[in-house]
Design a protein around this motif. Sequence first.
Motif, PDB file in Angstrom:
ATOM      1  N   GLY A 199     -16.946 -16.286  -3.901  1.00 21.08           N
ATOM      2  CA  GLY A 199     -16.916 -15.571  -2.621  1.00 21.08           C
ATOM      3  C   GLY A 199     -15.609 -16.044  -2.013  1.00 21.08           C
ATOM      4  O   GLY A 199     -14.698 -15.093  -1.455  1.00 21.08           O
ATOM      5  N   ILE A 200     -14.982 -17.115  -2.221  1.00 22.35           N
ATOM      6  CA  ILE A 200     -13.521 -17.514  -1.573  1.00 22.35           C
ATOM      7  C   ILE A 200     -12.581 -16.482  -2.580  1.00 22.35           C
ATOM      8  O   ILE A 200     -11.756 -15.840  -1.883  1.00 22.35           O
ATOM      9  N   ALA A 201     -12.696 -16.242  -4.007  1.00 21.16           N
ATOM     10  CA  ALA A 201     -11.911 -15.295  -4.542  1.00 21.16           C
ATOM     11  C   ALA A 201     -11.999 -14.115  -3.989  1.00 21.16           C
ATOM     12  O   ALA A 201     -10.832 -13.234  -3.959  1.00 21.16           O
ATOM     13  N   ALA A 202     -13.167 -13.502  -3.727  1.00 20.99           N
ATOM     14  CA  ALA A 202     -13.290 -12.126  -3.171  1.00 20.99           C
ATOM     15  C   ALA A 202     -12.719 -12.084  -1.820  1.00 20.99           C
ATOM     16  O   ALA A 202     -12.140 -11.057  -1.368  1.00 20.99           O
ATOM     17  N   LEU A 203     -12.567 -13.113  -0.987  1.00 24.43           N
ATOM     18  CA  LEU A 203     -12.043 -13.120   0.510  1.00 24.43           C
ATOM     19  C   LEU A 203     -10.542 -13.212   0.114  1.00 24.43           C
ATOM     20  O   LEU A 203      -9.765 -12.414   0.780  1.00 24.43           O
ATOM     21  N   VAL A 204     -10.019 -13.746  -0.731  1.00 20.36           N
ATOM     22  CA  VAL A 204      -8.653 -13.658  -1.126  1.00 20.36           C
ATOM     23  C   VAL A 204      -8.206 -12.407  -1.501  1.00 20.36           C
ATOM     24  O   VAL A 204      -7.115 -11.889  -1.002  1.00 20.36           O
ATOM     25  N   MET A 205      -8.953 -11.720  -2.425  1.00 20.37           N
ATOM     26  CA  MET A 205      -8.762 -10.561  -2.712  1.00 20.37           C
ATOM     27  C   MET A 205      -8.661  -9.383  -1.612  1.00 20.37           C
ATOM     28  O   MET A 205      -7.520  -8.651  -1.581  1.00 20.37           O
ATOM     29  N   ILE A 206      -9.346  -9.410  -0.719  1.00 18.67           N
ATOM     30  CA  ILE A 206      -9.596  -8.559   0.287  1.00 18.67           C
ATOM     31  C   ILE A 206      -8.566  -8.779   1.297  1.00 18.67           C
ATOM     32  O   ILE A 206      -8.145  -8.000   1.862  1.00 18.67           O
ATOM     33  N   PHE A 207      -8.444  -9.995   1.913  1.00 16.18           N
ATOM     34  CA  PHE A 207      -7.435 -10.453   2.803  1.00 16.18           C
ATOM     35  C   PHE A 207      -6.227 -10.701   2.296  1.00 16.18           C
ATOM     36  O   PHE A 207      -5.299 -11.360   2.968  1.00 16.18           O
ATOM     37  N   GLY A 208      -5.711 -10.798   0.858  1.00 15.41           N
ATOM     38  CA  GLY A 208      -4.485 -11.313   0.573  1.00 15.41           C
ATOM     39  C   GLY A 208      -3.338 -10.591   1.349  1.00 15.41           C
ATOM     40  O   GLY A 208      -2.150 -11.193   1.473  1.00 15.41           O
ATOM     41  N   ALA A 209      -3.465  -9.278   1.302  1.00 16.71           N
ATOM     42  CA  ALA A 209      -2.458  -8.609   1.955  1.00 16.71           C
ATOM     43  C   ALA A 209      -2.228  -8.851   3.587  1.00 16.71           C
ATOM     44  O   ALA A 209      -1.105  -8.987   4.138  1.00 16.71           O
ATOM     45  N   ALA A 210      -3.370  -9.183   4.161  1.00 14.26           N
ATOM     46  CA  ALA A 210      -3.024  -9.676   5.622  1.00 14.26           C
ATOM     47  C   ALA A 210      -2.678 -11.012   5.610  1.00 14.26           C
ATOM     48  O   ALA A 210      -1.808 -11.391   6.791  1.00 14.26           O
TER      49      ALA A 210
ATOM     50  N   GLY B 175      -0.340 -12.045   3.587  1.00 15.40           N
ATOM     51  CA  GLY B 175       1.214 -12.092   3.135  1.00 15.40           C
ATOM     52  C   GLY B 175       1.257 -12.315   1.793  1.00 15.40           C
ATOM     53  O   GLY B 175       2.535 -12.429   1.246  1.00 15.40           O
ATOM     54  N   LEU B 176       0.302 -12.294   0.956  1.00 20.83           N
ATOM     55  CA  LEU B 176       0.027 -12.610  -0.246  1.00 20.83           C
ATOM     56  C   LEU B 176       0.742 -11.505  -1.488  1.00 20.83           C
ATOM     57  O   LEU B 176       1.519 -11.787  -2.347  1.00 20.83           O
ATOM     58  N   TRP B 177       0.470 -10.215  -1.041  1.00 26.46           N
ATOM     59  CA  TRP B 177       1.062  -9.136  -1.783  1.00 26.46           C
ATOM     60  C   TRP B 177       0.910  -8.017  -0.891  1.00 26.46           C
ATOM     61  O   TRP B 177       0.436  -7.943   0.465  1.00 26.46           O
ATOM     62  N   GLU B 178       1.430  -6.938  -1.530  1.00 29.16           N
ATOM     63  CA  GLU B 178       1.229  -5.546  -0.699  1.00 29.16           C
ATOM     64  C   GLU B 178      -0.049  -5.196  -0.603  1.00 29.16           C
ATOM     65  O   GLU B 178      -0.923  -5.201  -1.505  1.00 29.16           O
ATOM     66  N   PRO B 179      -0.363  -4.222   0.351  1.00 29.89           N
ATOM     67  CA  PRO B 179      -1.753  -3.870   0.772  1.00 29.89           C
ATOM     68  C   PRO B 179      -2.251  -2.933  -0.296  1.00 29.89           C
ATOM     69  O   PRO B 179      -3.293  -2.884  -0.820  1.00 29.89           O
ATOM     70  N   ILE B 180      -1.174  -1.857  -0.891  1.00 26.32           N
ATOM     71  CA  ILE B 180      -1.967  -1.127  -2.014  1.00 26.32           C
ATOM     72  C   ILE B 180      -2.440  -2.104  -3.245  1.00 26.32           C
ATOM     73  O   ILE B 180      -3.518  -1.702  -3.652  1.00 26.32           O
ATOM     74  N   GLU B 181      -1.783  -3.151  -3.623  1.00 27.93           N
ATOM     75  CA  GLU B 181      -2.122  -3.834  -4.629  1.00 27.93           C
ATOM     76  C   GLU B 181      -3.341  -4.483  -4.024  1.00 27.93           C
ATOM     77  O   GLU B 181      -4.305  -4.939  -5.306  1.00 27.93           O
ATOM     78  N   SER B 182      -3.588  -4.971  -3.166  1.00 29.66           N
ATOM     79  CA  SER B 182      -4.821  -5.719  -2.538  1.00 29.66           C
ATOM     80  C   SER B 182      -6.292  -4.717  -2.760  1.00 29.66           C
ATOM     81  O   SER B 182      -6.956  -5.094  -3.110  1.00 29.66           O
ATOM     82  N   PHE B 183      -5.871  -3.594  -2.511  1.00 24.12           N
ATOM     83  CA  PHE B 183      -7.088  -2.374  -2.688  1.00 24.12           C
ATOM     84  C   PHE B 183      -7.161  -2.403  -4.133  1.00 24.12           C
ATOM     85  O   PHE B 183      -8.647  -2.199  -4.293  1.00 24.12           O
ATOM     86  N   ARG B 184      -6.456  -2.532  -4.924  1.00 21.93           N
ATOM     87  CA  ARG B 184      -6.410  -2.031  -6.461  1.00 21.93           C
ATOM     88  C   ARG B 184      -7.523  -3.296  -6.795  1.00 21.93           C
ATOM     89  O   ARG B 184      -8.220  -3.291  -7.517  1.00 21.93           O
ATOM     90  N   LEU B 185      -6.980  -4.587  -6.370  1.00 25.53           N
ATOM     91  CA  LEU B 185      -7.625  -5.741  -6.868  1.00 25.53           C
ATOM     92  C   LEU B 185      -9.079  -5.810  -6.504  1.00 25.53           C
ATOM     93  O   LEU B 185      -9.949  -6.302  -7.231  1.00 25.53           O
ATOM     94  N   SER B 186      -9.289  -5.434  -5.274  1.00 26.86           N
ATOM     95  CA  SER B 186     -10.496  -5.622  -4.714  1.00 26.86           C
ATOM     96  C   SER B 186     -11.535  -4.367  -5.300  1.00 26.86           C
ATOM     97  O   SER B 186     -12.619  -4.730  -5.637  1.00 26.86           O
TER      98      SER B 186
END
Length: 76
Positions: free
Chosen positions: A23-34, A36-47
């Motif tokens: 669950g924590i990993a999923a939250l990091v993938m979803i909110f990683g761009a917010a 500032g961990l990576w670009e938004p398009i990469e977050s969408f692809r990871l999710s």
Amino acid sequence: MIIGKKKQSLLATLVFGIAVLSGIAALVMIFGAAMGLWEPIESFRLSRTYNNTLGYIVSGLSVACLIYLFIKKGVE
């Protein structure tokens, strides 16, 4: 976790820990761009790529754990 008559179940505790970490990993993938961990398009692809896999693994482990615990409870 305590199952039944105050007996500690290592398997249930392990599956619960895996579910929480997933669950924590999923939250990091979803909110990683917010965050500032990576670009938004990469977050969408990871999710899209990994959330289904995480969900299937956690669901499968949970069902297997429940079946095991019910069988174990029936034997005792």
